[in-house]
Scaffold this active site. Structure first.
Site, mmCIF file in Angstrom:
data_model
loop_
_atom_site.group_PDB
_atom_site.id
_atom_site.type_symbol
_atom_site.label_atom_id
_atom_site.label_comp_id
_atom_site.label_asym_id
_atom_site.label_seq_id
_atom_site.Cartn_x
_atom_site.Cartn_y
_atom_site.Cartn_z
ATOM 1 C CG HIS A 277 63.937 -11.395 -16.722
ATOM 2 N ND1 HIS A 277 62.590 -11.425 -16.949
ATOM 3 C CD2 HIS A 277 64.400 -12.606 -17.133
ATOM 4 C CE1 HIS A 277 62.261 -12.593 -17.460
ATOM 5 N NE2 HIS A 277 63.334 -13.328 -17.576
ATOM 6 C CG HIS A 316 55.068 -6.389 -21.468
ATOM 7 N ND1 HIS A 316 55.416 -7.189 -22.519
ATOM 8 C CD2 HIS A 316 55.358 -7.079 -20.343
ATOM 9 C CE1 HIS A 316 55.881 -8.323 -22.042
ATOM 10 N NE2 HIS A 316 55.861 -8.293 -20.729
ATOM 11 C CG ASP A 372 56.587 -7.118 -12.725
ATOM 12 O OD1 ASP A 372 56.553 -8.155 -12.055
ATOM 13 O OD2 ASP A 372 57.254 -6.995 -13.764
HETATM 14 C C1 LIG Z 1 58.643 -2.592 -20.044
HETATM 15 C C2 LIG Z 1 59.379 -1.514 -20.843
HETATM 16 C C3 LIG Z 1 60.895 -1.680 -20.549
HETATM 17 C C4 LIG Z 1 59.107 -1.715 -22.331
HETATM 18 O O1 LIG Z 1 59.907 -0.837 -23.018
HETATM 19 P P1 LIG Z 1 59.880 -0.663 -24.607
HETATM 20 O O2 LIG Z 1 59.023 -1.672 -25.262
HETATM 21 O O3 LIG Z 1 61.299 -0.594 -25.039
HETATM 22 O O4 LIG Z 1 59.145 0.719 -24.785
HETATM 23 P P2 LIG Z 1 59.836 2.113 -24.927
HETATM 24 O O5 LIG Z 1 60.829 2.311 -23.824
HETATM 25 O O6 LIG Z 1 60.327 2.230 -26.337
HETATM 26 O O7 LIG Z 1 58.608 3.114 -24.697
HETATM 27 C C5 LIG Z 1 57.786 3.629 -25.719
HETATM 28 C C6 LIG Z 1 57.271 5.005 -25.262
HETATM 29 O O8 LIG Z 1 56.493 4.865 -24.069
HETATM 30 C C7 LIG Z 1 57.111 5.537 -22.981
HETATM 31 N N1 LIG Z 1 57.040 4.629 -21.825
HETATM 32 C C8 LIG Z 1 57.208 3.270 -21.831
HETATM 33 N N2 LIG Z 1 57.020 2.790 -20.623
HETATM 34 C C9 LIG Z 1 56.732 3.828 -19.834
HETATM 35 C C10 LIG Z 1 56.441 3.937 -18.471
HETATM 36 N N3 LIG Z 1 56.397 2.850 -17.679
HETATM 37 N N4 LIG Z 1 56.192 5.158 -17.956
HETATM 38 C C11 LIG Z 1 56.223 6.246 -18.752
HETATM 39 N N5 LIG Z 1 56.489 6.208 -20.059
HETATM 40 C C12 LIG Z 1 56.753 5.008 -20.593
HETATM 41 C C13 LIG Z 1 58.546 5.782 -23.401
HETATM 42 O O9 LIG Z 1 59.081 6.915 -22.758
HETATM 43 C C14 LIG Z 1 58.377 5.979 -24.870
HETATM 44 O O10 LIG Z 1 57.879 7.272 -25.089
HETATM 45 P P3 LIG Z 1 58.387 8.163 -26.348
HETATM 46 O O11 LIG Z 1 57.869 7.419 -27.543
HETATM 47 O O12 LIG Z 1 57.782 9.489 -26.130
HETATM 48 O O13 LIG Z 1 59.894 8.154 -26.243
HETATM 49 C C15 LIG Z 1 58.881 -0.095 -20.411
HETATM 50 O O14 LIG Z 1 57.522 0.042 -20.699
HETATM 51 C C16 LIG Z 1 59.177 0.211 -18.944
HETATM 52 O O15 LIG Z 1 60.285 0.647 -18.611
HETATM 53 N N6 LIG Z 1 58.195 -0.035 -18.037
HETATM 54 C C17 LIG Z 1 58.396 0.183 -16.624
HETATM 55 C C18 LIG Z 1 59.175 -0.971 -16.021
HETATM 56 C C19 LIG Z 1 58.332 -2.218 -15.874
HETATM 57 O O16 LIG Z 1 57.200 -2.167 -15.385
HETATM 58 N N7 LIG Z 1 58.912 -3.362 -16.272
HETATM 59 C C20 LIG Z 1 58.250 -4.639 -16.144
HETATM 60 C C21 LIG Z 1 57.936 -5.238 -17.471
HETATM 61 S S1 LIG Z 1 57.045 -6.751 -17.259
#
Ligand SMILES: CC(C)(COP(=O)(O)OP(=O)(O)OC[C@H]1O[C@@H](n2cnc3c(N)ncnc32)[C@H](O)[C@@H]1OP(=O)(O)O)[C@@H](O)C(=O)NCCC(=O)NCCS
Length: 439
Positions: A277, A316, A372
């Site tokens: 978070h 996100h 972030d």
């Molecule tokens: C924020 C987050 C957790 C959202 O996750 P989510 O909505 O569950 O999205 P998913 O994990 O299902 O990702 C969808 C696709 O994008 C890819 N993806 C998502 N975020 C990515 C990232 N930061 N870098 C590379 N690939 C990413 C996933 O691998 C997935 O690919 P696929 O379809 O080939 O498997 C994710 O984007 C992430 O981990 N970001 C980095 C951490 C971050 O910055 N967090 C702060 C949020 S405010």
């Protein structure tokens, strides 16, 4: 202000469901784009069968409340507080005005604003025993752990806060919480540095006073650069609320037991403490340091595309477009670096963003910079260690949590939070005494 209410009830709309176990059809009303869980519960395989329920870990597609506080359109990259676009608030407003807006639902007029600012400023001091209590923490205590415990402890200083049905009493606790969070956050920071705690300076504004409590040493008055004060105000505005995220849900869930607001806010702080978070900006800094230089960016991007790691600060759950807060933060970063000098990691961040925004992997998955991506760089430039990043999130989010808590307390639809479970364990075992169990 134009009145464009986000949702309205959809008269006469319904969903027809056939239960193939019984062949029976059900018509479920659709209201505000949702069906009621209680209507689903009318569907049973037999008179004594269990009611049909929804399995939804993480509430991916479950609305827990009606709310008139924050509107997000993730596809369009829109964020509004009480209907006002975040871009306008970040440009023209200040944190305490935004806090008023979130809590009261409308921007204050001049008189209301003066009273609000006076009230918050007047309550920035904490009881001396809070100081003694905080001094009891280990020398290396994490500031979020200290903040969590101190906010929880405030409920013992204000036992009347448990009377949550009294509007005047609720207002008093809201003022106290918004006022005292910077004091507690700054003291947690000073504690880790072995420096004396600095008392609030009530002649300063909210962000300026916070900076003074963090950084003042022997000088009579700490006067931070106006551009840094403004950048912090903007960061506070951007972090003030984000509808039903993990910590807000924690505040609402704990608040639904009708506990006092200090205890409910503590639940929010605890949720924010978790790396999924509040900790992503710290991960961005670690990533940028690991990449080390611009020429390593293409290789890093290839690694991300090969699934070896994630590009932190990108993507996100809700925003499938440029996070509107990231745009504003990028500008704030430039303003801060004009005072502090450019953080060398910025160049790597800008290059990463440029390449990622053009690359098909990121474009196809609709991965854009989130809030972030740049905030950690700003915090570092302002001399904050990474452990403080989440504290800097918790302080402004308090107004959002309080607005959500107030809405909950006033909402006759709300009940004590109590999700269902799917039981997977054994049943009807016969107890055998320890002696007979052998081993
Ligand atoms: C924020 C987050 C957790 C959202 O996750 P989510 O909505 O569950 O999205 P998913 O994990 O299902 O990702 C969808 C696709 O994008 C890819 N993806 C998502 N975020 C990515 C990232 N930061 N870098 C590379 N690939 C990413 C996933 O691998 C997935 O690919 P696929 O379809 O080939 O498997 C994710 O984007 C992430 O981990 N970001 C980095 C951490 C971050 O910055 N967090 C702060 C949020 S405010």
């Amino acid at each position: 202000m134009t009145d464009q209410t986000a949702t309205s009830s959809s008269d006469g709309q319904s969903l027809t469901v056939r239960d193939n176990r019984t062949g029976q059809d059900y018509e479920l009303p659709i209201v505000d784009g949702t069906i009621r869980g209680s209507d689903l519960a009318k569907i049973k395989a037999g008179d004594d069968g269990p009611a049909l329920a929804v399995f939804d870990p993480g509430f991916i597609n479950t609305a827990s409340c009606r709310s008139a506080i924050t509107y997000i359109d993730g596809d369009q990259g829109v964020l509004e507080y009480r209907g006002y676009p975040i871009e306008q608030l970040a440009e023209k407003s200040n944190y305490l005005e935004v806090a008023y807006l979130l809590v009261h639902g409308e921007l204050p007029n001049k008189e209301q604003s003066d009273t609000w600012v006076h009230e918050i400023t007047y309550h920035t001091f904490v009881h001396e025993n809070v100081k003694t209590f905080m001094q009891g923490f280990r020398y290396d205590a994490h500031p979020m752990g200290m903040l969590l415990a101190s906010v929880g402890a405030l409920s013992t200083f204000y036992p009347e806060s448990s009377n949550i049905t009294d509007a005047g009493n609720r207002h008093m606790q809201i003022v106290r919480l918004i006022a005292k969070m910077p004091t507690l956050g700054a003291w947690a920071f000073r504690h880790a540095q072995g420096k004396p705690y600095v008392y609030p300076d009530n002649d300063l504004g909210y962000a300026a006073n916070f900076l003074a409590m963090l950084f003042r040493m022997s000088e009579q008055r700490f006067e931070a650069d106006e551009r840094l004060i403004r950048a912090l105000e903007v960061l506070f505005i951007l972090h003030a609320d984000h509808e039903q995220n993990c910590s807000t849900n924690a505040v609402r869930s704990v608040g639904s037991s009708q506990v006092d607001p200090y205890s409910a806010m503590t639940a929010g702080i605890a949720a924010l403490y978790g790396p999924l978070h509040g900790g992503a900006n710290e991960a961005v800094l670690r990533m940028l340091r690991r990449i080390g230089s611009i020429d390593k960016v293409p290789e890093f991007i290839e690694g991300v595309k090969a699934g070896k790691e994630r590009l932190m600060g990108f993507g996100h759950r809700v925003y499938k477009n440029y996070d509107p807060r990231a745009k504003i933060i990028k500008q704030a970063a430039e303003d801060v670096f004009a005072v502090t000098g450019v953080n060398p990691l910025l160049k790597i961040a800008v290059e990463l963003e440029k390449i990622a925004l053009e690359d098909e992997y990121f474009v196809k998955r609709r991965l854009y910079p989130n809030v972030d991506f740049y905030s950690g760089l700003i915090y570092e430039a302002l001399s904050f260690p990474p452990e403080m990043f989440t504290v800097l999130f918790a302080i402004p989010r308090t107004s959002g949590w309080l607005a959500q808590w107030l809405e909950l307390v006033d909402d006759s639809d709300q009940k004590i939070a109590r999700p269902k479970q799917i039981y997977t364990g054994p049943r009807k075992l016969d107890y055998v005494s320890c002696q007979e169990r052998g081993g």
